[in-house]
Design a protein around this motif. Structure first.
Motif, PDB file in Angstrom:
ATOM      1  N   GLN A 139       0.871  -1.175   0.000  1.00  0.00           N
ATOM      2  CA  GLN A 139       0.000   0.000   0.000  1.00  0.00           C
ATOM      3  C   GLN A 139       0.913   1.233   0.000  1.00  0.00           C
ATOM      4  N   THR A 140       1.043   1.882  -1.148  1.00  0.00           N
ATOM      5  CA  THR A 140       1.924   3.061  -1.258  1.00  0.00           C
ATOM      6  C   THR A 140       1.095   4.339  -1.418  1.00  0.00           C
ATOM      7  N   GLY A 141      -0.108   4.328  -0.871  1.00  0.00           N
ATOM      8  CA  GLY A 141      -1.081   5.405  -1.103  1.00  0.00           C
ATOM      9  C   GLY A 141      -2.225   4.844  -1.924  1.00  0.00           C
ATOM     10  N   SER A 142      -1.919   3.910  -2.803  1.00  0.00           N
ATOM     11  CA  SER A 142      -2.875   3.066  -3.528  1.00  0.00           C
ATOM     12  C   SER A 142      -2.426   1.615  -3.357  1.00  0.00           C
ATOM     13  N   PRO A 143      -3.365   0.678  -3.472  1.00  0.00           N
ATOM     14  CA  PRO A 143      -2.989  -0.735  -3.313  1.00  0.00           C
ATOM     15  C   PRO A 143      -2.335  -1.299  -4.575  1.00  0.00           C
ATOM     16  N   HIS A 144      -1.231  -2.010  -4.395  1.00  0.00           N
ATOM     17  CA  HIS A 144      -0.479  -2.533  -5.544  1.00  0.00           C
ATOM     18  C   HIS A 144      -0.060  -3.982  -5.363  1.00  0.00           C
ATOM     19  N   TYR A 145      -0.203  -4.711  -6.439  1.00  0.00           N
ATOM     20  CA  TYR A 145       0.251  -6.090  -6.571  1.00  0.00           C
ATOM     21  C   TYR A 145       1.467  -6.027  -7.487  1.00  0.00           C
ATOM     22  N   VAL A 146       2.580  -6.649  -7.090  1.00  0.00           N
ATOM     23  CA  VAL A 146       3.817  -6.573  -7.883  1.00  0.00           C
ATOM     24  C   VAL A 146       4.315  -7.984  -8.173  1.00  0.00           C
ATOM     25  N   GLN A 147       4.426  -8.287  -9.453  1.00  0.00           N
ATOM     26  CA  GLN A 147       4.889  -9.620  -9.838  1.00  0.00           C
ATOM     27  C   GLN A 147       6.120  -9.515 -10.750  1.00  0.00           C
ATOM     28  N   PHE A 148       7.159 -10.264 -10.420  1.00  0.00           N
ATOM     29  CA  PHE A 148       8.351 -10.331 -11.284  1.00  0.00           C
ATOM     30  C   PHE A 148       8.049 -11.305 -12.414  1.00  0.00           C
ATOM     31  N   VAL A 149       8.380 -10.896 -13.652  1.00  0.00           N
ATOM     32  CA  VAL A 149       8.095 -11.742 -14.819  1.00  0.00           C
ATOM     33  C   VAL A 149       9.296 -11.733 -15.777  1.00  0.00           C
ATOM     34  N   ALA A 150       9.275 -12.675 -16.711  1.00  0.00           N
ATOM     35  CA  ALA A 150      10.226 -12.671 -17.828  1.00  0.00           C
ATOM     36  C   ALA A 150       9.437 -12.354 -19.100  1.00  0.00           C
ATOM     37  N   GLY A 151      10.069 -11.698 -20.054  1.00  0.00           N
ATOM     38  CA  GLY A 151       9.413 -11.392 -21.336  1.00  0.00           C
ATOM     39  C   GLY A 151       8.337 -10.331 -21.210  1.00  0.00           C
ATOM     40  N   LEU A 152       8.602  -9.311 -20.402  1.00  0.00           N
ATOM     41  CA  LEU A 152       7.570  -8.298 -20.120  1.00  0.00           C
ATOM     42  C   LEU A 152       7.128  -7.526 -21.371  1.00  0.00           C
ATOM     43  N   ALA A 153       8.031  -7.299 -22.306  1.00  0.00           N
ATOM     44  CA  ALA A 153       7.672  -6.534 -23.513  1.00  0.00           C
ATOM     45  C   ALA A 153       6.538  -7.220 -24.278  1.00  0.00           C
ATOM     46  N   GLU A 154       6.490  -8.559 -24.199  1.00  0.00           N
ATOM     47  CA  GLU A 154       5.476  -9.311 -24.973  1.00  0.00           C
ATOM     48  C   GLU A 154       4.243  -9.641 -24.136  1.00  0.00           C
ATOM     49  N   LEU A 155       4.275  -9.364 -22.840  1.00  0.00           N
ATOM     50  CA  LEU A 155       3.166  -9.780 -21.965  1.00  0.00           C
ATOM     51  C   LEU A 155       1.862  -9.055 -22.334  1.00  0.00           C
ATOM     52  N   ASP A 156       0.761  -9.780 -22.309  1.00  0.00           N
ATOM     53  CA  ASP A 156      -0.567  -9.194 -22.527  1.00  0.00           C
ATOM     54  C   ASP A 156      -1.049  -8.654 -21.171  1.00  0.00           C
ATOM     55  N   VAL A 157      -0.598  -7.436 -20.857  1.00  0.00           N
ATOM     56  CA  VAL A 157      -0.852  -6.845 -19.530  1.00  0.00           C
ATOM     57  C   VAL A 157      -2.350  -6.627 -19.304  1.00  0.00           C
ATOM     58  N   TYR A 158      -3.061  -6.275 -20.366  1.00  0.00           N
ATOM     59  CA  TYR A 158      -4.502  -6.026 -20.242  1.00  0.00           C
ATOM     60  C   TYR A 158      -5.215  -7.301 -19.755  1.00  0.00           C
ATOM     61  N   THR A 159      -4.906  -8.427 -20.374  1.00  0.00           N
ATOM     62  CA  THR A 159      -5.603  -9.673 -20.029  1.00  0.00           C
ATOM     63  C   THR A 159      -5.080 -10.255 -18.714  1.00  0.00           C
ATOM     64  N   VAL A 160      -3.764 -10.359 -18.579  1.00  0.00           N
ATOM     65  CA  VAL A 160      -3.198 -10.998 -17.376  1.00  0.00           C
ATOM     66  C   VAL A 160      -3.439 -10.097 -16.156  1.00  0.00           C
ATOM     67  N   GLY A 161      -3.200  -8.796 -16.307  1.00  0.00           N
ATOM     68  CA  GLY A 161      -3.424  -7.864 -15.200  1.00  0.00           C
ATOM     69  C   GLY A 161      -4.893  -7.786 -14.828  1.00  0.00           C
ATOM     70  N   GLY A 162      -5.742  -7.737 -15.853  1.00  0.00           N
ATOM     71  CA  GLY A 162      -7.186  -7.653 -15.600  1.00  0.00           C
ATOM     72  C   GLY A 162      -7.722  -8.892 -14.892  1.00  0.00           C
ATOM     73  N   THR A 163      -7.150 -10.047 -15.202  1.00  0.00           N
ATOM     74  CA  THR A 163      -7.596 -11.289 -14.551  1.00  0.00           C
ATOM     75  C   THR A 163      -7.232 -11.274 -13.068  1.00  0.00           C
ATOM     76  N   ILE A 164      -6.048 -10.789 -12.744  1.00  0.00           N
ATOM     77  CA  ILE A 164      -5.643 -10.694 -11.323  1.00  0.00           C
ATOM     78  C   ILE A 164      -6.525  -9.662 -10.609  1.00  0.00           C
ATOM     79  N   ARG A 165      -6.696  -8.505 -11.207  1.00  0.00           N
ATOM     80  CA  ARG A 165      -7.507  -7.431 -10.587  1.00  0.00           C
ATOM     81  C   ARG A 165      -8.932  -7.893 -10.316  1.00  0.00           C
ATOM     82  N   ASN A 166      -9.441  -8.799 -11.169  1.00  0.00           N
ATOM     83  CA  ASN A 166     -10.837  -9.245 -11.030  1.00  0.00           C
ATOM     84  C   ASN A 166     -10.979 -10.624 -10.400  1.00  0.00           C
ATOM     85  N   ASN A 167      -9.902 -11.144  -9.801  1.00  0.00           N
ATOM     86  CA  ASN A 167     -10.055 -12.462  -9.167  1.00  0.00           C
ATOM     87  C   ASN A 167     -10.803 -12.318  -7.835  1.00  0.00           C
TER      88      ASN A 167
END
Ligand SMILES: N[C@H](CCC[C@H](N)C(=O)O)C(=O)O
Length: 264
Positions: A139-167
């Protein structure tokens, strides 16, 4: 036709905001539909969020102004680090402050200074973090989830991030989801799915702050740290003093730029 609303558009590392001087109280802070309409990228001005610059409500507190922050969905958000830097530039450009300020935001008082288009913004202390599997939750003023990944340039952040946010864990309150990858020694790249925008943004200041803390935890660093974080829209830098799980003297450094102004 009702009176037009004067606004300015600013961006900080590509996280873009509508700024309104509301010291005259002309803008109704409960008009969430209007905020959402203005932030809409097809039917409005387009922005990740909107801020009102207001007189501080509690006059017993010494602060230059109050920052009232809304996400693009029109609802009040928690603290926004890039927004905080942009409202400091806006306040300077309005003549409300010179090059240093203390202002009030949803998570308390923030110290900041501005030199041309670079703003250093003090952030809240963090004394606690959680783990969710391999991820760090801070919690840095807003709540944050931080995940270390490989291949970040190719990651589908909209889908993968949205799935975590909506779990099931995060659906009700929401969370901002950050992915980070080490690029070279001491150089990190971060991408963020933002709650309230419900999409990837080009930068997230409280997110980059949480990412820098997760890096320091993961790498078991102690003492004063300066951590550069590359984001889609530019470059941020986070500094803090770390002692165990406790982060103090937290600062977010980065650009805050006027883009245009108009009436809506
Ligand atoms: N873009 C922001 C974060 C906004 C927080 C918002 N998405 C929320 O969780 O209410 C930043 O630079 O820190």
């Amino acid at each position: 036709m009702s009176r037009k609303i004067a606004f300015s558009k600013y961006q900080g590392a590509g996280n873009d905001f509508i700024l309104i001087d509301n010291r005259n109280n002309d803008f109704d802070p409960n008009n969430h539909d209007l905020v959402a309409k203005m932030c809409d990228r097809r039917f409005g001005i387009g922005a990740d969020g909107l801020m009102l610059l207001a007189h501080t409500k509690n006059s017993a507190i010494a602060s230059d102004f109050e920052m009232i922050y809304y996400n693009a969905d029109g609802q009040k958000g928690s603290m926004c680090g890039n927004g905080g830097r942009c409202i400091v530039a806006f306040a300077r450009d309005l003549g409300v402050i010179n090059d240093e300020t203390v202002f009030m935001a949803v998570d308390g008082l923030h110290h900041a200074n501005i030199h041309e288009e670079q703003v250093q913004l003090g952030m809240i202390d963090v004394t606690h973090y959680d783990r969710d599997g391999e991820a760090y939750v801070l919690q840095t003023g807003s709540p944050h989830y931080v995940q270390f990944v490989a291949g970040l340039a190719e990651l589908d952040v909209y889908t993968v991030g949205g799935t975590i946010r909506n779990n099931d864990v995060y659906k009700t309150d929401g969370i901002n989801v950050n992915f980070v990858e080490k690029e070279d020694e001491g150089v990190y790249f971060c991408r963020t799915f933002e709650r309230g925008v419900e999409d990837e943004t080009f930068a997230c200041g409280t997110g980059a702050t949480a990412v820098a803390m997760a890096i320091a935890l993961q790498e078991k660093r102690e003492g004063h740290q300066e951590i550069p974080i590359r984001v889609l829209g530019g470059q941020l830098r986070i500094s803090f003093d770390k002692q165990g799980d406790s982060f103090t003297q937290v600062f977010l450094h980065g650009p805050a730029k006027w883009v245009f102004q108009g009436e809506f």
